[in-house]
Scaffold this active site. Structure first.
Site, short mmCIF file in Angstrom:
data_model
loop_
_atom_site.label_atom_id
_atom_site.label_comp_id
_atom_site.label_asym_id
_atom_site.label_seq_id
_atom_site.Cartn_x
_atom_site.Cartn_y
_atom_site.Cartn_z
N CYS A 382 0.83 -1.21 0.00
CA CYS A 382 0.00 0.00 0.00
C CYS A 382 0.87 1.27 0.00
O CYS A 382 1.41 1.63 -1.02
CB CYS A 382 -0.99 -0.04 1.14
SG CYS A 382 -2.46 0.93 0.79
N HIS A 508 -3.48 -5.16 0.25
CA HIS A 508 -2.91 -5.68 1.50
C HIS A 508 -2.92 -7.21 1.52
O HIS A 508 -3.83 -7.81 2.09
CB HIS A 508 -3.70 -5.15 2.70
CG HIS A 508 -3.52 -3.69 2.94
ND1 HIS A 508 -2.50 -3.18 3.70
CD2 HIS A 508 -4.22 -2.63 2.48
CE1 HIS A 508 -2.57 -1.86 3.73
NE2 HIS A 508 -3.62 -1.50 2.99
N GLU A 510 -1.29 -9.08 3.29
CA GLU A 510 -1.13 -9.59 4.67
C GLU A 510 -2.46 -10.02 5.28
O GLU A 510 -2.48 -10.77 6.25
CB GLU A 510 -0.41 -8.56 5.56
CG GLU A 510 -1.19 -7.31 5.92
CD GLU A 510 -1.04 -6.17 4.91
OE1 GLU A 510 -0.77 -6.45 3.72
OE2 GLU A 510 -1.22 -5.00 5.30
N1 GLN Z 1 -2.01 6.81 2.76
C1 GLN Z 1 -2.11 6.04 1.57
C2 GLN Z 1 -3.47 6.17 0.90
O1 GLN Z 1 -4.40 6.61 1.50
C3 GLN Z 1 -1.78 4.59 1.83
C4 GLN Z 1 -2.79 3.88 2.65
C5 GLN Z 1 -2.28 2.58 3.24
O2 GLN Z 1 -1.09 2.33 3.25
N2 GLN Z 1 -3.16 1.77 3.75
O3 GLN Z 1 -3.63 5.83 -0.23
#
Ligand code: GLN
Length: 534
Positions: A382, A508, A510
């Site tokens: 992410c 994600h 994970e």
């Molecule tokens: N801050 C980033 C976004 O909003 C990444 C979000 C995250 O890593 N979950 O896209």
């Protein structure tokens, strides 16, 4: 009709009620029963999505996009239960629903009160899950510690629910701490007696007491707890500290927990079979043939729970590769202060997890540059893909000052920018791009090598996204866009040519990894790290 196991906690928080609940679920599944698990969180937030990781720990995301408590991560890692947003009930959700009904006029003429309106709403939310899922057993974990003001309506609701469903259809399991006082050389049962006393005052009598302890409980201690807490001696379960949480189902089995539950709930089923868990998970965890050290560069490093699923998925990757995993937790701000060399020297893999806000970003970018230039395997999650893109744009494509508009609104090269659908979003709760989205995998890439299929679906939680205007420039410099969300051509996975293993994804993975079924990206990341020559 489903049977219920209500799990409460006493003495202190962080006793591992979530793991205990998940382990009970695993044990029951190993006997062929179908289970589901519900977490009740007494806080007033509707969901944990708006909380700081320092307050709450990781926010765990489900397929349906629900932002939930991290205990649901344990439930998914230990069991096959299908979880949706209904499996996490909060005070916020309950009041929201009751107040909406009140305004609609559903209670017209009545004074709306905690008992019966709030407690009914809690009971109905629990019953809804058991009816919809058609499971044999519903395990309901009540967050917080007995004695908290906040958790009282939940405790009252489960007291009533147990009465409703009748004897033999519900039990109460209480998890407590039995401390060892070093100077006296003694194990103390008094806190347990007190917390069971508090439970009894509100009408709940536990059937099973799980005692968290660092020393084994001897017979005399078990007898004492049984006597003072009004339970059978065999229902006093020792939950001794273990090296790995995945040992807990086995410990419970040894203590006869499954037999007890089945007896109390009048359930008949096959003999338990945890052989696969023992051979595929525990044996490999205990006797790995090698070790590998991975750096996790984040900003909530001091808090154990902030990257819970990331750490667990790394361990799963280790299990899949027969390797002991050593995690070096590095605060990205320390890299900003001291430079990367000292902190990252010797690691065989670098991972940058998700996150929000500007703090620590430059340290992450430095760590990624180090991974890229030194051919160290890299996995970005992410924010970890967004920072990888920024690093590549700045240092390879020579786009000086490239950034995400999250960190610099008027950057000259907005390589990461707000998703189109996010531009008009004003409120913060549950408004990100959340939950499962399809991703098409390009053949001949590391991602394809890992997944071995050209279509996958993964869980998301973000507002910002790769800006397609820069795709050509980055591609021409050696970045591969190996995973795409087909509907509007969003970049989901990027990789690097001429690097042993550099893969970063917008989703994600994970949240989709189990101890006996490591996520393919984590599995291959660890595999690459093991063969990384440094
Ligand atoms: N801050 C980033 C976004 O909003 C990444 C979000 C995250 O890593 N979950 O896209």
């Amino acid at each position: 009709m489903s049977k219920y196991i209500f799990v409460t906690g006493g003495v202190v928080s962080s006793l591992g009620k979530g793991i205990a609940s998940a382990a009970m679920g695993k044990l029951l599944e190993s006997r062929g029963l179908k289970v589901t698990l519900i977490k009740c969180d007494p806080y007033i937030n509707v969901d944990p999505g708006t909380m700081n990781p320092y307050q709450h720990g990781e926010v765990y995301v489900l397929d349906d996009g629900a932002e939930t408590d991290l205990d649901l991560g344990h439930y998914e890692r230990f069991t096959n239960a299908e979880l949706t947003r209904d499996n996490n009930i909060t005070t916020g959700k309950i009041y929201y629903s009751v107040i909406t009904k009140e305004r609609r006029g559903d209670y017209l003429g009545n004074t709306v009160q905690i008992i019966p309106h709030i407690t009914d709403e809690i009971k109905n939310s629990i019953k809804k899950v058991s009816v919809n899922r058609r499971v044999d057993v519903v395990i309901v974990e009540i967050g917080g510690t007995v004695g908290d003001i906040e958790s009282l309506p939940f405790l009252e609701a489960i007291r009533q629910l147990r009465l409703e469903v009748g004897r033999g259809n519900a039990i109460n399991v209480h998890v407590t701490l039995v401390p060892y006082i070093k100077s006296a050389g003694e194990i103390k049962t008094k806190p347990t007696q007190h917390s069971v006393g508090t439970l009894r005052e509100i009408g709940i009598i536990p059937d099973i007491i799980i005692c968290r302890t660092e020393k084994p409980l001897n017979d005399a201690t078990k007898e004492k707890i049984a006597l003072f807490c009004n339970v059978d001696k065999e229902a006093v379960i020792t939950a001794i500290d273990v090296e790995s949480i995945y040992e807990v189902p086995i410990c419970f089995k040894k203590e006869g927990m499954d037999r007890l539950i089945l007896k109390f709930l009048n359930l008949k089923c096959k003999k338990e079979d945890l052989r696969e868990w023992e051979t595929k998970v525990l044996k490999r965890l205990k006797y790995p043939s090698k070790e590998v050290e991975i750096a996790v560069v984040g900003k909530y490093i001091t808090l154990q729970d902030a990257y819970k699923s990331v750490y667990e998925a790394l361990i799963h990757g280790g299990i899949a590769n027969d390797a002991k995993l050593i995690i070096r937790r590095i605060d990205s701000e320390d890299i900003e202060k001291d430079g990367e060399e000292g902190h990252l020297k010797g690691v065989r893999g670098i991972l940058v997890p998700g996150g929000f806000g500007h703090r620590g970003i430059e340290g992450k970018i430095k760590a990624i540059r180090y991974a890229r230039e030194n051919n160290i395997p890299y996995l970005g999650l992410c924010l970890g893909v967004q920072t990888a893109v920024i690093e590549f744009a700045r240092n390879v494509c020579r786009m000086k000052g490239a950034n995400s508009t999250e960190f610099e609104k008027n950057t000259k090269y907005p390589v990461i920018s707000l998703l189109e659908e996010q531009k008009n979003v004003k409120t913060k709760g549950a408004t990100m791009r959340l939950g499962i989205y399809d991703c098409v995998i390009k053949k001949g890439t590391k991602a394809y090598e890992a997944y071995k299929t050209s279509r996958v679906a993964e869980r998301h939680r973000h507002r910002y996204e790769f800006n397609n205007e820069y795709r050509d420039i980055l591609e021409n410099h050696g970045m591969i866009f190996s995973g795409i969300y087909p509907k509007n051509n969003l970049a989901e996975i990027v990789e690097l040519k001429n690097h042993p293993w550099f893969v970063a994804c917008q989703f994600h993975p994970e949240f989709n990894s189990k101890p006996d079924r490591a996520h393919p990206l984590f599995r291959d990341f660890i595999k690459a790290a093991i063969s990384c020559k440094r």
